[in-house]
Design a protein around this motif. Structure first.
Motif, PDB file in Angstrom:
ATOM      1  N   LYS A   1       0.793  -1.185  -0.429  1.00  0.00           N
ATOM      2  CA  LYS A   1      -0.369  -0.079   0.050  1.00  0.00           C
ATOM      3  C   LYS A   1       0.667   1.203   0.077  1.00  0.00           C
ATOM      4  N   GLU A   2       1.929   0.992   0.604  1.00  0.00           N
ATOM      5  CA  GLU A   2       2.796   2.067   0.752  1.00  0.00           C
ATOM      6  C   GLU A   2       3.396   2.428  -1.167  1.00  0.00           C
TER       7      GLU A   2
ATOM      8  N   ASP B   1       0.727   3.978  -2.022  1.00  0.00           N
ATOM      9  CA  ASP B   1       0.188   5.468  -2.543  1.00  0.00           C
ATOM     10  C   ASP B   1       2.356   6.747  -3.389  1.00  0.00           C
ATOM     11  N   ASP B   2       3.465   5.978  -2.488  1.00  0.00           N
ATOM     12  CA  ASP B   2       3.927   6.344  -3.683  1.00  0.00           C
ATOM     13  C   ASP B   2       4.549   7.017  -4.897  1.00  0.00           C
TER      14      ASP B   2
ATOM     15  N   HIS C   1       1.117   6.950  -6.457  1.00  0.00           N
ATOM     16  CA  HIS C   1       0.285   8.278  -7.183  1.00  0.00           C
ATOM     17  C   HIS C   1       0.636   9.707  -6.885  1.00  0.00           C
ATOM     18  N   GLU C   2       1.719  10.067  -5.911  1.00  0.00           N
ATOM     19  CA  GLU C   2       2.097  11.194  -5.017  1.00  0.00           C
ATOM     20  C   GLU C   2       3.674  11.378  -6.189  1.00  0.00           C
TER      21      GLU C   2
END
Length: 130
Positions: free
Chosen positions: A69-70, A73-74, A76-77
């Motif tokens: 998940k991290e 998220d990374d 997407h960022e």
């Protein structure tokens, strides 16, 4: 100076790999911390050593799903950052600001490299997760 040492000192970890890049998820995190612990020992950096020992204890609670998940998220960022850099580059090109043009081109290149690296990490999960 410390960063240079971390990459030049060969360390073998308990997983039998000379490189943590072959691992993924929590195993990779643990491997990287163990490698850094060995570096801290070699350069006799007690403060770094103690901090890494704490980090190693904390990674024992790690779950691969959380690391996955991290990474998502990374990704997407980084994609959001790249969109912003492209917009900034267009503005710099419209204003003919060569310094900013070069600056945003560099940021775009760095962002694309980071995105590629994250996608490679993600693909390791996709191969191994059911």
């Amino acid at each position: 100076m410390l960063t240079a040492l971390m990459f030049t000192i060969p360390v073998f970890n308990t997983f039998g790999f000379s490189s943590c890049s072959e691992l993924y998820g929590c195993e990779k995190k643990s491997c990287e911390i163990k490698r850094k612990i060995e570096v801290a020992k070699d350069i006799e950096n007690e403060h770094m050593y103690k901090g890494l020992k704490i980090a190693l204890k904390e990674v024992s609670r790690c779950k691969d799903e959380d690391v996955y998940k991290e990474i998502i998220d990374d990704i997407h960022e980084v994609k959001e950052d790249l969109l912003e850099y492209h917009n900034d580059l267009k503005e710099a090109q419209d204003g003919v600001d060569f310094y900013k043009i070069d600056k945003y081109k560099e940021k775009i290149n760095e962002g694309e490299e980071e995105l590629k690296s994250l996608q490679i990490e993600l693909s390791k999960f996709n191969v191994r997760l059911p």
